[in-house]
Design a protein around this motif. Sequence first.
Motif, PDB file in Angstrom:
ATOM      1  N   ASP A 223       7.957  54.718  23.205  1.00 39.05           N
ATOM      2  CA  ASP A 223       7.905  56.136  23.558  1.00 39.05           C
ATOM      3  C   ASP A 223       8.934  56.406  24.646  1.00 39.05           C
ATOM      4  O   ASP A 223       8.592  56.630  25.802  1.00 39.05           O
ATOM      5  N   VAL A 224      10.199  56.369  24.273  1.00 38.52           N
ATOM      6  CA  VAL A 224      11.253  56.541  25.268  1.00 38.52           C
ATOM      7  C   VAL A 224      11.217  57.930  25.890  1.00 38.52           C
ATOM      8  O   VAL A 224      11.548  58.105  27.066  1.00 38.52           O
ATOM      9  N   THR A 226       8.531  59.840  26.490  1.00 40.64           N
ATOM     10  CA  THR A 226       7.475  59.891  27.501  1.00 40.64           C
ATOM     11  C   THR A 226       7.902  59.161  28.769  1.00 40.64           C
ATOM     12  O   THR A 226       7.674  59.632  29.890  1.00 40.64           O
ATOM     13  N   THR A 227       8.538  58.000  28.588  1.00 38.42           N
ATOM     14  CA  THR A 227       9.020  57.243  29.741  1.00 38.42           C
ATOM     15  C   THR A 227      10.062  58.038  30.512  1.00 38.42           C
ATOM     16  O   THR A 227      10.058  58.074  31.748  1.00 38.42           O
ATOM     17  N   TRP A 228      10.952  58.694  29.766  1.00 38.09           N
ATOM     18  CA  TRP A 228      12.011  59.476  30.404  1.00 38.09           C
ATOM     19  C   TRP A 228      11.426  60.628  31.225  1.00 38.09           C
ATOM     20  O   TRP A 228      11.802  60.841  32.379  1.00 38.09           O
ATOM     21  N   LEU A 229      10.495  61.336  30.646  1.00 40.43           N
ATOM     22  CA  LEU A 229       9.875  62.456  31.366  1.00 40.43           C
ATOM     23  C   LEU A 229       9.008  61.965  32.514  1.00 40.43           C
ATOM     24  O   LEU A 229       8.798  62.679  33.500  1.00 40.43           O
ATOM     25  N   LEU A 291      19.279  53.689  22.711  1.00 35.12           N
ATOM     26  CA  LEU A 291      20.570  53.546  23.376  1.00 35.12           C
ATOM     27  C   LEU A 291      20.872  54.763  24.249  1.00 35.12           C
ATOM     28  O   LEU A 291      21.380  54.631  25.373  1.00 35.12           O
ATOM     29  N   LEU A 292      20.540  55.943  23.756  1.00 35.81           N
ATOM     30  CA  LEU A 292      20.760  57.154  24.539  1.00 35.81           C
ATOM     31  C   LEU A 292      19.896  57.150  25.800  1.00 35.81           C
ATOM     32  O   LEU A 292      20.326  57.603  26.869  1.00 35.81           O
ATOM     33  N   TYR A 293      18.704  56.614  25.679  1.00 34.04           N
ATOM     34  CA  TYR A 293      17.803  56.503  26.828  1.00 34.04           C
ATOM     35  C   TYR A 293      18.431  55.644  27.931  1.00 34.04           C
ATOM     36  O   TYR A 293      18.426  56.016  29.113  1.00 34.04           O
ATOM     37  N   LEU A 294      19.001  54.502  27.557  1.00 34.23           N
ATOM     38  CA  LEU A 294      19.643  53.631  28.542  1.00 34.23           C
ATOM     39  C   LEU A 294      20.861  54.314  29.159  1.00 34.23           C
ATOM     40  O   LEU A 294      21.135  54.160  30.355  1.00 34.23           O
TER      41      LEU A 294
END
Length: 499
Positions: A223-224, A226-229, A291-294
């Motif tokens: 859940d990238v 959720t982690t991002w937010l 990849l976009l998350y990183l």
Amino acid sequence: MQGADLCLLSSDFVRFLVYTNILFLISPVFADMVTLGKPIHSHPLEDENAAPVVSVSEDSKTLDAFLRLIYPVESPAFTTLGEVQDVLEATLKYQGNSVIMKPVTDALHSFLPTHALSIFAIACRFDLESEARIAAIAAGLDPRRPTTNFGYVAEMDHISAGAYFRLRWYFWRGPTHDADRRDVYWRRFSFINRNPADCVLPRKLETYNTTKTANADAATTVDVLTTWLGFGLFKRRPADLILRSSDGVAFSAHGFSLSISSPVLARQIEELSASLTESLPVVDVPEPSPLLYLLLCSCYGIPLQLVKGGNGQAVSLSQLSKLVHVARKYGMTRTVDQARMLFRCSLKDEPLRAYFIAVSLGWHSEAQTAARLAVTESSISYVYTPSMEDVSAKAYYNLLQYDVDVQCAADAVVQRYSAKRTLNSGWYPQDSGRTLPELRTFIVHRSTDKLFHTIAQREFGYMKDGKGGDVYMPNLLAESRNMEVELQAAINQVELAFN
């Protein structure tokens, strides 16, 4: 040529008049070139009724041979393997059917007795697995096959290190005594694209690597969003745009933060106009969400850590490599520098894998360090790592040659220490006239000191011949320390090729 309705212009400006009804039947690519708008032109001084001209990238010799395979005329005579390779490339480029592929592959086979290794490389380059297999078998059965230069030929510059490794593995493993099992094994074996059942990795290591990579990917795909937010980046300052990944995950972001990190994204944001159906403007990018998350973490200064542990976002070596390629695409130099520093910390963990990744990224200093660690820790001759698939076979050849050069440099030091004692006579009781207790004060014996087998073996040889007296441990330890320093210096002077 009467009735010809098209003229092909070679790269060296030789014209070939052709009949399109035959050409289009054999090659759908030529049909598309004409019907979909490939530039067609005529010379201004020519008759306006002359056949239209289509320029192609092949030279006249290659184009002549290619067309001879299509039309009912005398077949081309191939005198060199290079000519066959050029026509094969043209045949695949223009999607020639089996009518012309058959004589081209037959021409390849005619060079097998003398150029099997080159044909293997050509087949791998053009993704012809069956031809690669035929060439590998021919090379393996050839008693004249060169054993020097690691079986490397110039054509292998264009294939992957993985394919080159599998050829060497095939030669090294050879036939087994169980013919049925051998047939099953090699029937499943693939030279160009690896079959995981080929056993080039021990089963435990294969499972470990697969699980490790899967866990690393799962850590960022569960859940990238959720982690991002969850970082709380938008509590004080709400997001003013959406960055949407190729798999449809919409990441909230600040245009200013992205713009100062990436000049490429800055231009896209400037050109962006808000959608009528969405509250925030959307920037679509071709990268997947993990990849976009990183990439976003790097933009916002969120630290990245390798999978093995630590605080921050876990990244595997394969993800780190992809991150660098994407960061370069977007002009994110700070992200590249951060990834490079992180990569340097991983060199000791998996030096062989790190070497090939460093080569693929063009990081020569890291590749040199990883290569030195790889060849000094264990044998690399028949050890596989998945990162071989991403670089040229030349990178693997360079590593094998570096391994030999390092061994030669180390052998020179070893031979000097095995031939005679290197300390002055005052260090040896039988030569100095001092008592052992007096000499022991010269050296403090540490339990962590290394004792090289070469030196110990030399002293035992002296004792056996009655030349050396008692084995005096401080002497051996002192020489071992000196030998270690000289070995390291000799190895450090060996250069790794990157050509």
